[in-house]
Design an enzyme around this catalytic site. Sequence first.
Site, PDB file in Angstrom:
ATOM      1  N   GLN A 106      -8.175  -6.580   4.035  1.00  0.00           N
ATOM      2  CA  GLN A 106      -7.430  -7.804   3.706  1.00  0.00           C
ATOM      3  C   GLN A 106      -8.050  -9.029   4.363  1.00  0.00           C
ATOM      4  OE1 GLN A 106      -6.025  -4.933   4.645  1.00  0.00           O
ATOM      5  NE2 GLN A 106      -4.018  -4.625   3.751  1.00  0.00           N
TER       6      GLN A 106
ATOM      7  N   ASP B 298       5.211  -7.338   9.796  1.00  0.00           N
ATOM      8  CA  ASP B 298       5.925  -6.659   8.706  1.00  0.00           C
ATOM      9  C   ASP B 298       7.359  -6.343   9.081  1.00  0.00           C
ATOM     10  OD1 ASP B 298       2.958  -6.097   8.087  1.00  0.00           O
ATOM     11  OD2 ASP B 298       4.094  -5.722   6.250  1.00  0.00           O
TER      12      ASP B 298
ATOM     13  N   ALA C 238       4.292  -8.879   3.706  1.00  0.00           N
ATOM     14  CA  ALA C 238       5.739  -8.657   3.769  1.00  0.00           C
ATOM     15  C   ALA C 238       6.562  -9.677   2.966  1.00  0.00           C
ATOM     16  CB  ALA C 238       6.182  -8.615   5.229  1.00  0.00           C
TER      17      ALA C 238
HETATM   18  O1  MRU Z   1      -0.558  -3.651   3.859  1.00  0.00           O
HETATM   19  P1  MRU Z   1      -0.335  -5.128   3.696  1.00  0.00           P
HETATM   20  O2  MRU Z   1      -1.532  -5.856   3.216  1.00  0.00           O
HETATM   21  O3  MRU Z   1       0.911  -5.425   2.915  1.00  0.00           O
HETATM   22  O4  MRU Z   1      -0.074  -5.621   5.199  1.00  0.00           O
HETATM   23  C1  MRU Z   1       0.120  -6.979   5.408  1.00  0.00           C
HETATM   24  C2  MRU Z   1       0.274  -7.330   6.843  1.00  0.00           C
HETATM   25  O5  MRU Z   1       0.214  -6.511   7.717  1.00  0.00           O
HETATM   26  C3  MRU Z   1       0.610  -8.778   7.128  1.00  0.00           C
HETATM   27  O6  MRU Z   1       0.072  -9.170   8.358  1.00  0.00           O
HETATM   28  C4  MRU Z   1       2.132  -8.942   7.173  1.00  0.00           C
HETATM   29  O7  MRU Z   1       2.719  -8.388   6.036  1.00  0.00           O
HETATM   30  C5  MRU Z   1       2.522 -10.360   7.298  1.00  0.00           C
HETATM   31  S1  MRU Z   1       2.219 -11.266   5.828  1.00  0.00           S
HETATM   32  C6  MRU Z   1       2.744 -12.857   6.018  1.00  0.00           C
END
Ligand code: MRU
Length: 359
Positions: free
Chosen positions: A204, A245, A56
């Site tokens: 991830q 997010d 995010a």
């Molecule tokens: O789909 P993504 O990889 O963008 O999702 C990321 C997440 O869910 C993270 O936990 C969130 O964005 C926090 S990042 C500091």
Amino acid sequence: MFETPHPPGDVLTIEWRDGAVVMIDQRRLPLEEVYVTCHTFEEVAEAIRSMVIRGAPAIGVAAAMGMALAARAARGESPATFRGTLQDATKVLYETRPTAVNLKWALDEMEAVWRREDLSPGEVTEAMVTRALEIYEDDVASCRAIGAYGAALIEGEQPVILTHCNAGALATAGYGTALGVIRSVFARNPRVRVLVDETRPFLQGARLTAWELLHEGIPAELITDNMAGHFFRTGEITHVVVGADRIAANGDTANKIGTYTVAVLAREHGVPFYVAAPLSTVDLSIPDGDHIPIEERDESEVTHLAGRRVAPHGVRVRNPAFDVTPARFVTAIVTDRGVARPPYLETLARLAGGPGKEV
Ligand code: MRU
């Protein structure tokens, strides 16, 4: 878009360099460290859409820099055409990914600059580049503050922290939110260990969090998502720390799919469940998690593993990229301005209202 060779030195998530935006291609980590250079806002939008950059706060920084690119390209136009172009660019960037509210937050910050009638297109452009760089720098500072506030919550001689997805340096301008907390804990207690959920379907955790922790020498073990329950039952996990997010006014938290499952397990086993996020992730305009748009991604992420099909042709697929953890499962929300505890409707509003201390 074209790729630049890997620069020597530390890994960077995103950087403004010579009037272009350089990002590490997170789709190719950890096996290859390749950098992508975006020269236009359309290229930045495509990089966000295709997950070259994700997380995010990092998406917010990318969008801000994308707007600065849009301004640079249009600064020779008349003021009306210039602002029309920026309005169009805002829409394109806004529509790249729906769940992370940092995207909208950053675009609003940039809009406050380009709406200024007292500045010429050239002056607006300069101010937009400056604002994008501030957003970048503020994000690193926010992560460090989150790290310090969060580390104070991780008690015990040998904590074992479970984290899900990647809320690290790669998901921010640097340092990370959940991994910022873990980095801060490690700095004062090297006996901390981390259990890293692999985070299907985009991996991830396995690809990015494991890579970051290994890079820093923080003790970590990778597990598949369906092993978490086992390690809760055996009593190994002492804390959970995840990113977010979007956090609704009541504390309901959208984060990577699978976070809710972890939160329910944590509650069942009496393990504290912490959400770490800057206030730019808090969306006070929505009352609860039912109002958070949940991105649905391509079914190939579920039917394929590393580009190889593992599910039968023709099978129907569901692929929500995020889930919502109801606020009642969240022990505390660690922000850049302090730690919010229930009732979040009051504590988040208070933190968002001004410079704050713990509430
Ligand atoms: O789909 P993504 O990889 O963008 O999702 C990321 C997440 O869910 C993270 O936990 C969130 O964005 C926090 S990042 C500091």
